[in-house]
Motif scaffolding. Structure first.
Motif, mmCIF file in Angstrom:
data_model
loop_
_atom_site.group_PDB
_atom_site.id
_atom_site.type_symbol
_atom_site.label_atom_id
_atom_site.label_comp_id
_atom_site.label_asym_id
_atom_site.label_seq_id
_atom_site.Cartn_x
_atom_site.Cartn_y
_atom_site.Cartn_z
ATOM 1 N N LYS A 77 0.841 -1.199 0.000
ATOM 2 C CA LYS A 77 0.000 0.000 0.000
ATOM 3 C C LYS A 77 0.881 1.255 0.000
ATOM 4 N N ARG A 78 0.561 2.160 -0.896
ATOM 5 C CA ARG A 78 1.398 3.344 -1.085
ATOM 6 C C ARG A 78 1.542 4.150 0.200
ATOM 7 N N GLN A 79 0.486 4.257 0.968
ATOM 8 C CA GLN A 79 0.535 5.101 2.165
ATOM 9 C C GLN A 79 1.450 4.538 3.253
ATOM 10 N N ASP A 80 1.879 3.307 3.096
ATOM 11 C CA ASP A 80 2.708 2.676 4.127
ATOM 12 C C ASP A 80 4.193 2.960 3.961
ATOM 13 N N TRP A 81 4.561 3.666 2.887
ATOM 14 C CA TRP A 81 5.984 3.779 2.581
ATOM 15 C C TRP A 81 6.373 5.226 2.276
ATOM 16 N N PRO A 82 7.578 5.633 2.702
ATOM 17 C CA PRO A 82 8.051 6.976 2.324
ATOM 18 C C PRO A 82 8.283 7.049 0.823
ATOM 19 N N ASP A 83 8.171 8.241 0.267
ATOM 20 C CA ASP A 83 8.277 8.400 -1.181
ATOM 21 C C ASP A 83 9.619 7.928 -1.725
ATOM 22 N N TYR A 84 10.682 8.035 -0.942
ATOM 23 C CA TYR A 84 11.982 7.655 -1.487
ATOM 24 C C TYR A 84 12.145 6.147 -1.635
ATOM 25 N N MET A 85 11.177 5.378 -1.148
ATOM 26 C CA MET A 85 11.225 3.921 -1.302
ATOM 27 C C MET A 85 10.889 3.482 -2.727
ATOM 28 N N TRP A 86 10.296 4.371 -3.512
ATOM 29 C CA TRP A 86 9.977 4.018 -4.891
ATOM 30 C C TRP A 86 10.256 5.231 -5.763
ATOM 31 N N SER A 87 10.530 5.012 -7.048
ATOM 32 C CA SER A 87 11.006 6.120 -7.876
ATOM 33 C C SER A 87 10.209 6.327 -9.157
ATOM 34 N N LEU A 88 9.566 5.306 -9.697
ATOM 35 C CA LEU A 88 8.855 5.440 -10.960
ATOM 36 C C LEU A 88 7.358 5.231 -10.753
ATOM 37 N N PRO A 89 6.521 5.901 -11.550
ATOM 38 C CA PRO A 89 5.071 5.772 -11.386
ATOM 39 C C PRO A 89 4.535 4.504 -12.052
ATOM 40 N N GLU A 90 3.225 4.349 -12.026
ATOM 41 C CA GLU A 90 2.580 3.277 -12.787
ATOM 42 C C GLU A 90 2.764 3.568 -14.274
ATOM 43 N N ASN A 91 2.742 2.524 -15.095
ATOM 44 C CA ASN A 91 2.850 2.733 -16.533
ATOM 45 C C ASN A 91 1.861 1.833 -17.272
#
Length: 749
Positions: free
Chosen positions: A476-490
């Motif tokens: 779930k996106r809300q469970d993680w800080p933004d720096y844990m992922w870098s690219l959006p959905e595609n």
């Protein structure tokens, strides 16, 4: 000029950076000549090579794939590098020329800034020290790496290296992670040149520029799917290995030893570990993306007495300076060089200037650990062993999709993730003078975004975010800080979810079919928009009649690619025109270009692009009603690294399209188009599907063939199959290799 609180300290501004750095001064070198002859080995060295070769057997199957058998792991490494050199010594050597920052010595002055970028991180003395500190088992592998290549050069005196006439064991540490574009490529060469040419200027943040390139460029990532036993027909786990790289970047190989090594898959030229592949019990697939692993620091630099310092907390630290010599070949063939003074803070090298501050870059720099992890994961035969390799945390640029014979499937979103203070926006440069912006160590694997045997029974990644990796069981996106992922959905991510979500009874063949599903997801919103645009035109508008046939073709289109499909041609040329026209606006908005043209264009812009697309098709092919397979082609006519294409020479029609349009099977052109037809050079390269039962079963396909020599029958023997998405059986077991054996020999024979 701004001043600090003391009159003896000056804050550096852009206007005085030229004085700070000084011009790069050419230094004449001895005249260049052809590379010297390969150094003749001593008697003891030659005896060692021959003795090792006697313990190695290379079995080339009917596709030319080398199956290398050695008594020890080191023997297998020796044989693998020898076999790689047989197939494409040019690419092996070129990868190390580039990795060591010596490209300008071959390609000329235009490459000196690329060399500087590498030499800021790689120096022979440092790599030699790391080699000396390596454990004995890893030294043996590095020794075997060098020996295999040197023995090849000794036994093939007709091969003339461009530069490296003798390989040294420590060189393996300069190229220790197999990604097509490593972390270092995030450093913008134009910014680096501006800074060290003493003509700095405020530029877009490299981090932002790198993101923009990722959002706009032809995808160079990958797809990875893992299927749990409950969704497979056999009750065994399945793995799709589908890198989207530049073609011919990795060959297909197999290496086996009596010490437990039995790895099959794709190897990056010149490396001694299988990068994406499987052994008899487990498999791994890397997809580019992961978390934010690189940070830029704005350094407040001061000059005092001809020396430079940077502010950090309440102190000023001395800036480390190192003279870097950059030899290059001149147009006449003679050698010259430039010497640049490179600057470093404790964060890393200074790579550009922004707003009167110097910008340093911090990234992973652990070649010994990276090489250890890259090799040891190939021998991991269950999840616990694979997890232990992952705990080294040096696979910095990738996600990993995993499956094994025990029925486990798993996902690691990134591997090297620095801990950071979440109060800062890490997508932009941060204040280097503030200790609070320091990395606080690395996140443990258990603290990163992972999946293990999700209830959905499948895992996928398409260089997208992790929040759709497993349907309802995704992180779930809300469970993680933004720096844990870098690219959006595609668009590929949405497509993957569709083909995996409700599917059951997967076999090797049905998983291949899913990976080549022909739907082009990106056009789902675009085509309806266009239909409405055309419908809204008044009857008096000439486009009402002029584009009626094109709109009708798109209205009746099922959004699926195919070699006979006319709407595919029209839609892709329409999409390409919209991208070309509006990519700058998308970059400014920091939105993926395909998303931007979907959400931000108006009717006039969409209709104008359709007209231009129709006109271009007509101009190039005589009619806009040209089937996609007449345009989209696979061609391989030379072994050059920089491929050239020719409409007048043989090629094969390809149905699948660029990943930008949501095609899971990716086929795109990166080279500047000089032909009317589109010739793919990036996308599906080595592709395999593996089933982990009591005996491993797999099928694979490689772009073109395993040899880079046009005279070899294995130069393009897989080309027609590749163009159709038709796979060959992987020959994994010795008895199967024997049944389809082309040649069996020892190195040197």
């Amino acid at each position: 000029m701004s001043q600090s609180r003391t009159t003896t300290t000056r804050i550096l501004l852009p206007a005085i950076l030229a004085c700070a750095l000084g011009a790069a001064v050419p230094v004449l070198a001895a005249p260049a000549s052809a590379p010297s002859a390969t150094q003749a080995p001593g008697a003891s060295e030659l005896a060692r090579w021959k003795k090792t070769a006697e313990r190695v057997t290379i079995m080339r199957d009917k596709w030319g794939i080398p199956h290398v058998f050695g008594k020890t792991d080191a023997d297998a490494v020796f044989g693998l590098l020898y076999a790689q050199a047989e197939d494409d010594f040019n690419r092996v050597e070129l990868n190390y020329i580039n990795a060591m920052g010596r490209l300008a010595e071959v390609e000329g002055e235009k490459e000196i800034w690329r060399d500087l970028r590498m030499k800021m991180y790689i120096t022979p003395a440092d790599m030699q020290a790391k080699y000396a500190a390596s454990p004995a088992w890893l030294k043996e592998l590095m020794n075997a790496f060098a020996d295999g290549l040197n023995y090849y050069l000794h036994t093939h005196p007709e091969v003339k290296p461009k530069l490296i006439t003798r390989f040294e064991p420590w060189m393996a540490l300069s190229f220790s992670e197999g990604s097509i574009g490593g972390d270092i490529e995030s450093i913008d060469l134009r910014d680096l040149e501006r800074f060290y040419k003493a003509r700095p200027q405020a530029t877009m943040a490299s981090k932002v520029a790198a993101l923009d390139n990722a959002l706009d460029a032809e995808p160079r990532g990958s797809n990875g799917f893992a299927i749990a036993p409950k969704l497979s027909a056999s009750g065994n786990a399945l793995l799709l290995i589908n890198p989207h790289t530049s073609f011919y970047f990795r060959p297909e190989v197999h290496m086996v030893s009596e010490e437990g090594l039995n790895a099959y898959g794709a190897v990056t030229w010149g490396q001694f570990f299988i990068y994406q592949g499987f052994n008899d019990k487990a498999g791994w697939m890397h997809t580019s993306g992961g978390g934010d692993v690189i940070d830029e620091y704005l350094e407040t630099v001061v000059e005092r007495g001809g020396k430079f310092f940077y502010k950090y907390g309440n102190e000023e630290r001395p800036m480390r300076a190192r003279a870097v010599t950059l030899p290059y070949k001149t147009p006449s063939g003679a050698m010259a060089s430039k010497t640049v003074t490179a600057y470093f803070t404790h964060h890393g090298p200074v790579v550009r200037e922004q707003g009167g501050k110097w910008v340093s870059v911090k990234m992973m720099d652990e070649p010994l650990k990276a090489l250890t992890q890259s090799y040891t994961r190939t021998k991991a035969r269950d999840y616990d062993a694979f997890y232990k390799a992952m705990e080294l945390r040096t696979n910095s640029s990738n996600n990993t999709v995993y499956a094994d014979a025990k029925g486990n499937i798993a996902y690691f979103h990134g591997n090297f993730i620095p801990k950071r203070d979440p109060r800062f926006d890490w997508s932009k440069p941060v204040d280097g003078s503030t200790p609070a912006t320091e990395w606080q160590g690395l996140h443990a694997i258990k603290e990163t975004i992972t999946l293990f045997n999700p209830a959905s029974g499948y895992i996928s990644n398409t260089n997208n975010w992790p929040f759709s990796a497993s349907g309802a069981n995704s992180p779930k996106r809300q469970d993680w800080p933004d720096y844990m992922w870098s690219l959006p959905e595609n668009a590929r991510g949405r497509h993957a979810e569709r083909v995996l979500k409700d599917a059951k009874g997967f076999t090797i063949d049905s998983l291949i079919a899913a990976a080549y599903d022909s739907h082009l997801t990106a056009f789902e919103p675009l085509v309806p928009q266009l239909l409405k645009d055309h419908e809204a035109l008044p009857a008096s508008d000439p486009r009402k009649a002029g584009l009626a046939a094109q709109v009708a073709a798109l209205r009746d289109w099922d959004l699926r690619f195919g070699v006979a499909s006319v709407p595919t041609s029209l839609a892709i040329y329409w999409g390409q025109d919209m991208v070309a026209q509006h990519a700058p606006r998308a970059r400014t908005a920091r939105v993926p270009t395909v998303d931007f043209i979907t959400s931000s264009l108006n009717a006039e812009e969409r209709l104008a692009s359709l007209q231009r697309a129709s006109d271009k098709l007509t101009a190039d092919f005589g009619t806009w009603q040209t089937p996609w397979g007449e345009i989209n082609r696979f061609q391989r006519i030379s072994g050059d690294v920089e491929q050239q294409y020719d409409d007048g020479k043989p090629s094969w029609p390809v149905g699948f399209a660029s990943a930008n349009w949501g095609s899971l099977a990716s086929f795109g052109m990166v080279a500047k188009q000089k032909t009317k037809r589109i010739y793919g050079d990036r996308g599906n390269s080595f592709v395999a599907v593996v089933e982990f039962g009591p005996r491993v079963r797999a099928k694979s396909i490689l772009a073109g063939g395993n040899s880079n020599k046009p005279a070899s029958k294995h130069f393009a023997d897989q080309a027609e199959m590749y163009s159709r998405g038709e796979f060959k059986d992987v020959l994994f077991y010795k008895e199967d290799i024997e049944k389809h054996l082309e040649r069996k020999y020892q190195p040197g024979q």
